[in-house]
Design a protein around this motif. Structure first.
Motif, short mmCIF file in Angstrom:
data_model
loop_
_atom_site.label_atom_id
_atom_site.label_comp_id
_atom_site.label_asym_id
_atom_site.label_seq_id
_atom_site.Cartn_x
_atom_site.Cartn_y
_atom_site.Cartn_z
N ALA A 38 46.53 49.81 45.86
CA ALA A 38 47.38 48.62 45.84
C ALA A 38 46.86 47.65 44.79
O ALA A 38 45.71 47.76 44.33
CB ALA A 38 47.39 47.95 47.22
N LEU A 39 47.71 46.68 44.40
CA LEU A 39 47.28 45.70 43.42
C LEU A 39 46.08 44.90 43.90
O LEU A 39 45.22 44.49 43.10
CB LEU A 39 48.44 44.73 43.10
N ALA A 40 46.01 44.69 45.20
CA ALA A 40 44.87 43.94 45.74
C ALA A 40 43.55 44.64 45.44
O ALA A 40 42.51 43.99 45.29
CB ALA A 40 45.04 43.75 47.24
N ASP A 41 43.57 45.97 45.33
CA ASP A 41 42.34 46.71 45.00
C ASP A 41 41.89 46.45 43.57
O ASP A 41 40.75 46.73 43.22
CB ASP A 41 42.56 48.21 45.21
N LEU A 42 42.81 45.91 42.76
CA LEU A 42 42.47 45.54 41.38
C LEU A 42 42.15 44.05 41.28
O LEU A 42 41.96 43.54 40.16
CB LEU A 42 43.64 45.87 40.44
N GLY A 43 42.12 43.37 42.40
CA GLY A 43 41.85 41.94 42.38
C GLY A 43 43.09 41.11 42.08
O GLY A 43 42.98 39.93 41.74
N ILE A 44 44.29 41.72 42.21
CA ILE A 44 45.54 41.02 41.93
C ILE A 44 46.25 40.73 43.26
O ILE A 44 46.60 41.66 43.98
CB ILE A 44 46.46 41.84 41.01
N THR A 45 46.44 39.47 43.57
CA THR A 45 47.08 39.07 44.83
C THR A 45 48.23 38.11 44.57
O THR A 45 48.35 37.54 43.48
CB THR A 45 46.05 38.40 45.77
N THR A 46 49.08 37.93 45.60
CA THR A 46 50.26 37.07 45.48
C THR A 46 49.99 35.71 46.11
O THR A 46 49.48 35.62 47.23
CB THR A 46 51.48 37.72 46.16
N GLU A 47 50.34 34.65 45.40
CA GLU A 47 50.19 33.29 45.91
C GLU A 47 51.43 32.86 46.69
O GLU A 47 52.43 33.58 46.75
CB GLU A 47 49.96 32.33 44.73
N LYS A 48 51.39 31.69 47.29
CA LYS A 48 52.51 31.19 48.11
C LYS A 48 53.78 31.00 47.29
O LYS A 48 54.89 31.12 47.82
CB LYS A 48 52.11 29.87 48.77
N ASP A 49 53.63 30.66 46.02
CA ASP A 49 54.81 30.44 45.18
C ASP A 49 55.37 31.74 44.61
O ASP A 49 56.30 31.72 43.79
CB ASP A 49 54.48 29.48 44.04
N GLY A 50 54.82 32.88 45.04
CA GLY A 50 55.32 34.17 44.58
C GLY A 50 54.67 34.68 43.31
O GLY A 50 54.92 35.82 42.90
N LYS A 51 53.83 33.88 42.70
CA LYS A 51 53.16 34.31 41.47
C LYS A 51 51.91 35.11 41.79
O LYS A 51 51.39 35.06 42.91
CB LYS A 51 52.80 33.09 40.61
N LEU A 52 51.43 35.84 40.79
CA LEU A 52 50.24 36.67 40.95
C LEU A 52 49.01 35.94 40.42
O LEU A 52 49.11 35.12 39.51
CB LEU A 52 50.40 37.99 40.20
N THR A 53 47.87 36.26 40.98
CA THR A 53 46.60 35.75 40.47
C THR A 53 45.62 36.91 40.36
O THR A 53 45.68 37.85 41.16
CB THR A 53 46.02 34.64 41.39
N LEU A 54 44.76 36.87 39.35
CA LEU A 54 43.84 37.98 39.08
C LEU A 54 42.41 37.50 39.25
O LEU A 54 41.99 36.52 38.62
CB LEU A 54 44.07 38.52 37.68
#
Length: 487
Positions: free
Chosen positions: A358-374
């Protein structure tokens, strides 16, 4: 205005017609203006949305390339001595290199003579050899000067990499021959045969040359003498010498691509004798291009966040005090809704195998506003420990990037949904222009008809007034007729 109107009746026909025409034109014009404004706004909004999707797809496609994960980096701990590049075939590894000697080419100075470039020589043939390569230079009456011989050698030796110049030192002027061919045993030699046809001030055989070993240094040749004018070697042709992990290599060039698989070594300088005696080496490291993968993942996150920002602006509802809210041109648009839904569904799916699913395994998560953070440190750890699994998760038709590209392609392709919608809106805009032309024609006809009707009425009223005035005059002239207003 059609001519001069209202003469007969005194009525302002122009104003009446103008009001009637405007009352006919205004509702339809307002309707077309509203439709055109909405259409133009949607065309512009779809263009902005398409641009954001294309930027996102470019970032996705860049990550969906196996070559990105096959790329190799190669580094040298001392680039002033050794530079290195690596192809995708290069296996990762660390090596210790010592550069002992650079490959060099031969340069010699022939016997000097007096008379500078105008000095003349007997005619004949000069045979110049560099290792196994040789070529002949004919010396005739037309080129038997020192300058002429220089030019003839440059012309004949062009394909062999041999050039000539003239240097004047304390002993006189001499030809200096330079070769581009590096490697041991590629020293320049000159043999001469005179033919007796043309005589000069110097024997052509004086230019014959064979390197002579320096009696004081078995590894060197005698140099030319500025005292006696004797010929000699200015620089000796030699091979490059280096060791890789202690293994000796000798090559005829300073660019070596056959020592390590997929790796090209560029020798820039030899290490000092002190460094060599101390056993100092240069660290050569070949590894996967983690920085390239990290950079492309950051571009993916940035492109997705830009897409979210764009769609939020295009579908926004902004409240206005005391008035209706201001809405974005794509508010409630099904294309925006469907694209974002498809992308989110793909990004939350678990796929791949091992430690990266999953993207989370790459350190990429979703914020409350729907955007991604790395998270850079988390991504670095994953690339260090599970690099191959990252490639499996992201690439291929079934990888995340392949699925995201497929979700977007149906909208941004040349015959995709957004292109079809834009074409339809452009058709509507064209139809609005045609309706405006039709309205102008219809209003023109109405105006013509109204002027005809009012002008006819005006003419009739004028005739009636003239008749009335005529009758009044006739009655006033009858005997015994007394005007009511007379005294």
């Amino acid at each position: 205005m059609v001519g001069i109107t209202g003469v007969g009746s005194g009525i302002d026909i122009d104003s009446i017609v103008k009001v009637l025409v405007n009352s006919e034109r205004a509702p339809k014009t307002a309707q077309l203006d509203r439709l055109e404004k909405t259409t133009v706004a949607r065309i512009s909004a779809l263009g902005t949305f398409t641009g954001a999707l294309n930027t996102f797809k470019t970032a996705v496609d860049s990550l969906n390339k196996a070559s990105l994960f096959e790329a190799r980096t190669a580094s040298s701990s001392n680039t002033s001595v050794l530079r290195v590049t690596a192809a995708t075939t290069a296996p990762a590894g660390n090596y210790s290199v010592q550069v002992q000697q650079l490959a060099s080419s031969s340069k010699v100075g022939l016997q000097s003579v007096s008379g500078s470039g105008a000095a003349t020589f007997n005619s004949g043939v000069m045979s110049i050899s560099v290792g196994s390569t040789s070529f002949d230079v004919e010396i005739t009456e037309g080129n038997n000067t020192l300058a002429g011989m220089r030019d003839a050698i440059n012309e004949a030796g062009r394909s062999s990499g041999v050039s000539a110049s003239i240097i004047t030192d304390d002993s006189g002027s001499r030809l200096v021959l330079t070769s581009t061919k590096t490697g041991a045993s590629n020293d320049i030699q000159v043999s001469v045969t005179e033919d007796g046809v043309t005589s000069g001030n110097n024997a052509l055989t004086s230019q014959a040359f064979t390197p002579a070993v320096d009696p004081d240094n078995a590894d060197a040749f005698l140099p030319p003498s500025s005292t006696t004018g004797a010929a000699g070697v200015i620089s000796k042709a030699q091979s490059a010498k280096l060791t890789i992990d202690g293994l000796q290599l000798v090559r005829n060039t300073n660019k070596i691509d056959d020592a390590l698989e997929g790796v090209t070594l560029d020798l820039v300088a030899a290490q000092s004798s002190a460094d060599r005696l101390e056993g100092k080496t240069i660290n050569l490291t070949v590894g996967v291009d983690k920085a390239g993968v990290k950079s492309n993942l950051q571009k993916f996150v940035s492109a997705y966040n830009a897409l979210i920002t764009t769609t939020s602006q295009l579908t926004a509802v902004v409240p206005v005090d005391g008035s209706n809210p201001v809405t974005g041109p794509l508010l409630g648009d099904s294309s925006v809704r469907n694209v974002l839904s498809a992308l989110r569904n793909e990004m939350v799916k678990m796929s791949g195998e091992g430690g990266v699913r999953a993207l989370a395994d790459l350190g990429i998560t979703t914020e409350k506003d729907g955007k991604l953070t790395l998270n850079d440190s988390a991504l670095t750890a994953t690339l260090d420990n599970n690099f191959d699994q990252v490639a499996g998760y992201l690439t291929g038709d079934d990888g995340l990037m392949g699925r995201l590209a497929k979700a977007v392609s149906g909208y941004v392709s040349t015959d995709g949904v957004l292109k079809q919608r834009t074409d339809a809106l452009n058709g509507t805009k064209k139809n609005i222009d045609e309706q405006r032309k039709a309205l102008d024609l219809r209003v023109e006809k109405i105006q013509t008809r109204l002027y005809a009707q009012y002008n006819a009425m005006d003419s009739l009223v004028g005739q009636l007034k003239r008749t009335s005035e005529s009758l009044s005059g006739m009655l006033a002239n009858l005997p015994g007729f007394v005007r009511k207003d007379s005294k």
